[in-house]
Design an enzyme around this catalytic site. Sequence first.
Site, short mmCIF file in Angstrom:
data_model
loop_
_atom_site.label_atom_id
_atom_site.label_comp_id
_atom_site.label_asym_id
_atom_site.label_seq_id
_atom_site.Cartn_x
_atom_site.Cartn_y
_atom_site.Cartn_z
N ALA A 131 16.14 -8.30 15.46
CA ALA A 131 15.96 -9.66 15.74
C ALA A 131 15.32 -10.40 14.64
O ALA A 131 15.71 -11.52 13.96
CB ALA A 131 15.44 -10.07 17.16
N SER A 187 0.87 -1.29 0.07
CA SER A 187 0.03 -0.07 0.10
C SER A 187 0.99 1.47 0.08
O SER A 187 0.30 2.23 -0.26
CB SER A 187 -1.14 0.11 1.34
OG SER A 187 -0.29 0.03 2.46
N ARG A 188 1.98 1.08 0.27
CA ARG A 188 2.94 2.26 0.54
C ARG A 188 4.35 1.85 0.49
O ARG A 188 4.81 0.69 0.62
CB ARG A 188 2.80 3.25 1.62
CG ARG A 188 2.64 2.44 2.97
CD ARG A 188 2.54 3.33 4.21
NE ARG A 188 2.67 2.72 5.28
CZ ARG A 188 1.74 2.06 6.06
NH1 ARG A 188 0.43 2.04 5.51
NH2 ARG A 188 1.78 1.38 7.22
N TYR A 211 12.60 -5.57 15.81
CA TYR A 211 12.82 -5.42 14.43
C TYR A 211 14.02 -6.21 13.93
O TYR A 211 13.98 -6.84 12.98
CB TYR A 211 12.67 -4.02 14.05
CG TYR A 211 12.69 -3.72 12.69
CD1 TYR A 211 11.76 -3.91 11.86
CD2 TYR A 211 13.86 -2.95 11.96
CE1 TYR A 211 11.67 -3.81 10.44
CE2 TYR A 211 14.11 -2.66 10.57
CZ TYR A 211 12.83 -3.06 10.00
OH TYR A 211 13.03 -2.73 8.45
N ASN A 215 7.32 -8.27 1.84
CA ASN A 215 7.93 -6.69 2.08
C ASN A 215 7.33 -6.30 3.36
O ASN A 215 8.21 -5.48 4.11
CB ASN A 215 7.59 -6.04 0.82
CG ASN A 215 7.71 -4.46 1.30
OD1 ASN A 215 8.62 -3.82 1.34
ND2 ASN A 215 6.56 -3.75 1.57
N SER A 217 16.55 -5.87 6.13
CA SER A 217 16.95 -4.57 6.66
C SER A 217 18.36 -4.51 6.94
O SER A 217 18.96 -5.53 7.22
CB SER A 217 16.32 -3.86 7.82
OG SER A 217 16.67 -2.76 8.29
#
Length: 226
Positions: free
Chosen positions: A134, A16-17, A132, A67, A119
Amino acid sequence: MQNSKTPRTALVTGASRGIGRAVAEELRCRGDLVLTPTRKELDLADPAAVLSWAQKCPEPVDILVNNAGENPIGPLADVGLETWQRILTVNLTAPMILIQHLGRGMVSRGWGRIVNISSCYGLVTRSGRAPYGATKAALNSLTRSAAIEFGRHGVLVNAVLPGFVETEMTHRNNTPDQLEALVSQVPLGRLAQPPEIAKFVAFLTSPANTYIAGQTLVIDGGFMLQ
């Protein structure tokens, strides 16, 4: 085995973004049929719902781009178990279920491409990013395991590790001063734009990628060089 002219179906979560939307647009532009279920249609925080969606998927999926992700900010000492479990589910368990079930179809057809959007925080970290970081580190490991198991069947699995990207999440999680400090650490001197990440994902998910598998590929403008 597919060739470059074979129509393909892709699933992109979190489309959506931000990066997800840019990836979906890039894949559509090259002619793929792109599935972008909403959160109501595919609730990544509910493993049973993810499994049900995967089992009832309306199209045979050739390309999977995991994603969607959540990144709450806060000290490790204050992370509640409910928050930890939710981030673990959205960022790791849901991708595992989709890889497992949609990957089976790719294996049976002898062709598939899977890209997990990880990431740079899966390799390095920063205060307040424990859940996040981990989950992204674990997603990198899952990528390697899936690549080993699926590779001989024509299914290539990789992870893309963006650095700092001009997205709503980046602006939500950083003050203007923090953003300025982050940019100062990037040799290219700017944030990445979502289409820059999307174009690389598009290559990894295309027939042009014939031999890249199991890699954690960093796109960070040189941030991790220092």
